[in-house]
Design a protein around this motif. Structure first.
Motif, PDB file in Angstrom:
ATOM      1  N   MET A 168       0.809  -1.231   0.000  1.00  0.00           N
ATOM      2  CA  MET A 168       0.000   0.000   0.000  1.00  0.00           C
ATOM      3  C   MET A 168       0.843   1.284   0.000  1.00  0.00           C
ATOM      4  SD  MET A 168      -3.584  -0.501   1.844  1.00  0.00           S
ATOM      5  CE  MET A 168      -3.339  -0.955   3.521  1.00  0.00           C
ATOM      6  N   SER A 221       3.092   4.291  -1.194  1.00  0.00           N
ATOM      7  CA  SER A 221       3.168   4.963  -2.500  1.00  0.00           C
ATOM      8  C   SER A 221       4.400   4.539  -3.293  1.00  0.00           C
ATOM      9  CB  SER A 221       3.167   6.483  -2.327  1.00  0.00           C
ATOM     10  OG  SER A 221       1.852   6.961  -2.404  1.00  0.00           O
ATOM     11  N   GLU A 262      -4.772  14.621   3.515  1.00  0.00           N
ATOM     12  CA  GLU A 262      -4.559  13.278   2.948  1.00  0.00           C
ATOM     13  C   GLU A 262      -5.596  12.321   3.526  1.00  0.00           C
ATOM     14  OE1 GLU A 262      -0.987   9.963   2.419  1.00  0.00           O
ATOM     15  OE2 GLU A 262      -1.054  11.114   4.286  1.00  0.00           O
ATOM     16  N   GLY A 312      -6.167   8.509   4.045  1.00  0.00           N
ATOM     17  CA  GLY A 312      -5.453   7.225   3.983  1.00  0.00           C
ATOM     18  C   GLY A 312      -3.963   7.435   4.229  1.00  0.00           C
ATOM     19  N   PHE A 356      -1.782   5.349   6.012  1.00  0.00           N
ATOM     20  CA  PHE A 356      -0.997   4.113   6.104  1.00  0.00           C
ATOM     21  C   PHE A 356       0.234   4.384   6.987  1.00  0.00           C
ATOM     22  CE2 PHE A 356       1.573   0.569   4.063  1.00  0.00           C
ATOM     23  CZ  PHE A 356       0.931  -0.416   4.782  1.00  0.00           C
ATOM     24  N   ALA A 393       3.440   8.828   1.898  1.00  0.00           N
ATOM     25  CA  ALA A 393       3.002   9.929   1.033  1.00  0.00           C
ATOM     26  C   ALA A 393       2.856  11.227   1.831  1.00  0.00           C
ATOM     27  CB  ALA A 393       1.681   9.571   0.351  1.00  0.00           C
ATOM     28  N   ASP A 417      -6.570   8.366   9.028  1.00  0.00           N
ATOM     29  CA  ASP A 417      -6.582   6.915   8.813  1.00  0.00           C
ATOM     30  C   ASP A 417      -7.434   6.256   9.889  1.00  0.00           C
ATOM     31  OD1 ASP A 417      -4.530   5.010   6.917  1.00  0.00           O
ATOM     32  OD2 ASP A 417      -5.697   4.004   8.497  1.00  0.00           O
ATOM     33  N   VAL A 418      -8.114   5.211   9.488  1.00  0.00           N
ATOM     34  CA  VAL A 418      -9.045   4.514  10.381  1.00  0.00           C
ATOM     35  C   VAL A 418      -8.326   3.462  11.235  1.00  0.00           C
ATOM     36  CG1 VAL A 418      -9.679   2.672   8.743  1.00  0.00           C
ATOM     37  CG2 VAL A 418     -11.414   3.578  10.313  1.00  0.00           C
ATOM     38  N   ASN A 457     -12.820   7.151  10.734  1.00  0.00           N
ATOM     39  CA  ASN A 457     -13.340   7.035   9.375  1.00  0.00           C
ATOM     40  C   ASN A 457     -13.333   8.422   8.711  1.00  0.00           C
ATOM     41  OD1 ASN A 457     -14.894   6.649   7.074  1.00  0.00           O
ATOM     42  ND2 ASN A 457     -16.198   5.138   8.071  1.00  0.00           N
ATOM     43  N   ALA A 458     -12.708   8.511   7.558  1.00  0.00           N
ATOM     44  CA  ALA A 458     -12.593   9.811   6.875  1.00  0.00           C
ATOM     45  C   ALA A 458     -13.970  10.436   6.618  1.00  0.00           C
ATOM     46  CB  ALA A 458     -11.826   9.641   5.572  1.00  0.00           C
ATOM     47  N   ASP A 480      -6.512   8.606  -1.050  1.00  0.00           N
ATOM     48  CA  ASP A 480      -5.826   7.313  -1.159  1.00  0.00           C
ATOM     49  C   ASP A 480      -6.341   6.348  -0.086  1.00  0.00           C
ATOM     50  OD1 ASP A 480      -4.051   5.446  -2.118  1.00  0.00           O
ATOM     51  OD2 ASP A 480      -2.302   6.264  -1.079  1.00  0.00           O
ATOM     52  N   ASP A 540     -10.147   3.991   1.125  1.00  0.00           N
ATOM     53  CA  ASP A 540     -10.973   2.919   0.545  1.00  0.00           C
ATOM     54  C   ASP A 540     -11.684   3.379  -0.732  1.00  0.00           C
ATOM     55  OD1 ASP A 540     -12.148   4.664   2.426  1.00  0.00           O
ATOM     56  OD2 ASP A 540     -13.947   3.420   2.488  1.00  0.00           O
ATOM     57  N   TYR A 545     -15.999  10.866  -0.887  1.00  0.00           N
ATOM     58  CA  TYR A 545     -14.914  11.768  -0.476  1.00  0.00           C
ATOM     59  C   TYR A 545     -14.903  13.021  -1.346  1.00  0.00           C
ATOM     60  CZ  TYR A 545     -13.070   7.899   2.335  1.00  0.00           C
ATOM     61  OH  TYR A 545     -12.915   6.890   3.255  1.00  0.00           O
TER      62      TYR A 545
HETATM   63  C1  LIG Z   1      -3.324   2.693   0.187  1.00  0.00           C
HETATM   64  S1  LIG Z   1      -3.212   2.966   1.895  1.00  0.00           S
HETATM   65  C2  LIG Z   1      -2.608   4.639   1.968  1.00  0.00           C
HETATM   66  C3  LIG Z   1      -1.176   4.743   1.512  1.00  0.00           C
HETATM   67  C4  LIG Z   1      -0.502   6.059   1.825  1.00  0.00           C
HETATM   68  N1  LIG Z   1      -1.290   7.199   1.373  1.00  0.00           N
HETATM   69  C5  LIG Z   1       0.841   6.079   1.107  1.00  0.00           C
HETATM   70  O1  LIG Z   1       0.884   6.520  -0.047  1.00  0.00           O
HETATM   71  O2  LIG Z   1       1.850   5.619   1.669  1.00  0.00           O
HETATM   72  C6  LIG Z   1      -4.900   3.161   2.375  1.00  0.00           C
HETATM   73  C7  LIG Z   1      -5.131   3.529   3.829  1.00  0.00           C
HETATM   74  O3  LIG Z   1      -6.486   3.961   3.955  1.00  0.00           O
HETATM   75  C8  LIG Z   1      -6.960   3.610   5.221  1.00  0.00           C
HETATM   76  N2  LIG Z   1      -8.425   3.613   5.179  1.00  0.00           N
HETATM   77  C9  LIG Z   1      -9.249   2.698   4.595  1.00  0.00           C
HETATM   78  N3  LIG Z   1     -10.533   3.052   4.763  1.00  0.00           N
HETATM   79  C10 LIG Z   1     -10.530   4.230   5.447  1.00  0.00           C
HETATM   80  C11 LIG Z   1     -11.538   5.101   5.913  1.00  0.00           C
HETATM   81  N4  LIG Z   1     -12.827   4.827   5.709  1.00  0.00           N
HETATM   82  N5  LIG Z   1     -11.178   6.220   6.573  1.00  0.00           N
HETATM   83  C12 LIG Z   1      -9.867   6.490   6.788  1.00  0.00           C
HETATM   84  N6  LIG Z   1      -8.861   5.698   6.374  1.00  0.00           N
HETATM   85  C13 LIG Z   1      -9.185   4.586   5.713  1.00  0.00           C
HETATM   86  C14 LIG Z   1      -6.339   2.236   5.477  1.00  0.00           C
HETATM   87  O4  LIG Z   1      -6.278   1.965   6.868  1.00  0.00           O
HETATM   88  C15 LIG Z   1      -4.954   2.377   4.826  1.00  0.00           C
HETATM   89  O5  LIG Z   1      -3.966   2.708   5.775  1.00  0.00           O
END
Ligand SMILES: C[S@@+](CC[C@H](N)C(=O)[O-])C[C@H]1O[C@@H](n2cnc3c(N)ncnc32)[C@H](O)[C@@H]1O
Length: 213
Positions: free
Chosen positions: A39, A41, A63, A65, A67, A71, A89-90, A117-118, A135, A137, A144
């Motif tokens: 996951m 970037s 931002e 997501g 992770f 990023a 992030d959740v 939750n975003a 970035d 879900d 979003y």
């Molecule tokens: C692809 S990763 C993000 C990667 C990060 N932006 C990077 O580039 O290194 C997706 C992230 O979104 C988070 N996520 C998933 N659903 C979410 C939600 N409803 N609200 C907030 N974060 C969420 C996950 O926990 C995960 O850490």
């Protein structure tokens, strides 16, 4: 995913900026300790995010997501001196890992983590933004967009990741595949919404840059 022949892809990467050592360290530790390190970037997309952010020189970045914060740190490189990056992030298990790397960087006091939750957190952010990176879900991308568009300043930029969804956007749609349907709907929305102009960049899993008019 390679859009170019592998050798040419390597040439592009080798003639772009090098990945900062802190991000190499973050990547190593993500691969050692965190599930689904894919996951991240990654180095080339990270340098693209950094460059877009430096060109925009945003006051505030959002931002969706975080992770492990890869990023976030790339985008923070373009922040104004008194700018802020808010990242949501959740997954609470990632919180301390993110903080450790944010504090090792020169942007520690400019980066604000939001846990949850975003969908719930975005409406509570009493700020406007110059740059927003989506970035999280995929099924919520359209939601979003509707939540953030009024928080994006005129001339502000949305960067959306994974818009080619491993190439599934051009394959016959399996009706049970909610994520691909969501990405298709999102790509149509970005193309048709009159408040923004959009280009899709064939970088990694597809990165769309949209600019608010
Ligand atoms: C692809 S990763 C993000 C990667 C990060 N932006 C990077 O580039 O290194 C997706 C992230 O979104 C988070 N996520 C998933 N659903 C979410 C939600 N409803 N609200 C907030 N974060 C969420 C996950 O926990 C995960 O850490």
């Amino acid at each position: 995913m390679h859009f170019l022949p592998e050798e040419l892809d390597a040439y592009v990467v080798n003639h772009s900026e090098d990945e900062p050592s802190l991000l190499q360290q973050l990547t190593r530790e993500t691969y050692q300790k965190i599930l689904q390190p894919i996951m991240l970037s990654g180095p080339y997309q990270g340098r693209v995010l950094s460059m877009i952010s430096k060109l925009k020189n945003p006051k505030n970045i959002l931002e969706l997501g975080t992770f492990t914060g890869y990023a976030s740190l790339c985008l923070a490189e373009g922040l104004q001196k008194d700018g802020e990056l808010h990242t949501i992030d959740v997954n609470e298990e990632l919180y301390d890992f993110q903080r450790k790397y944010f504090d090792k960087s020169e942007y520690g006091n400019q980066i604000f983590q939001h846990l949850g939750n975003a969908i719930d957190i975005i409406p509570k952010l009493d700020k406007t933004f110059d740059l927003i990176f989506i970035d999280a879900d995929k099924p919520n991308y359209v939601n979003y967009f509707h939540l953030i568009i009024d928080k994006l300043n005129p001339g502000g930029i949305i960067i959306s990741d994974n818009v080619l969804w491993h190439g599934k956007v051009i394959e016959p749609l399996d009706p049970k595949d909610k994520s691909t349907k969501a990405v298709l709907d999102y790509n149509t929305l970005l193309k048709e919404d009159p408040r923004i102009e959009t280009v899709v960049l064939p970088i990694r899993d597809g990165l769309t840059v949209s600019r608010k008019l």
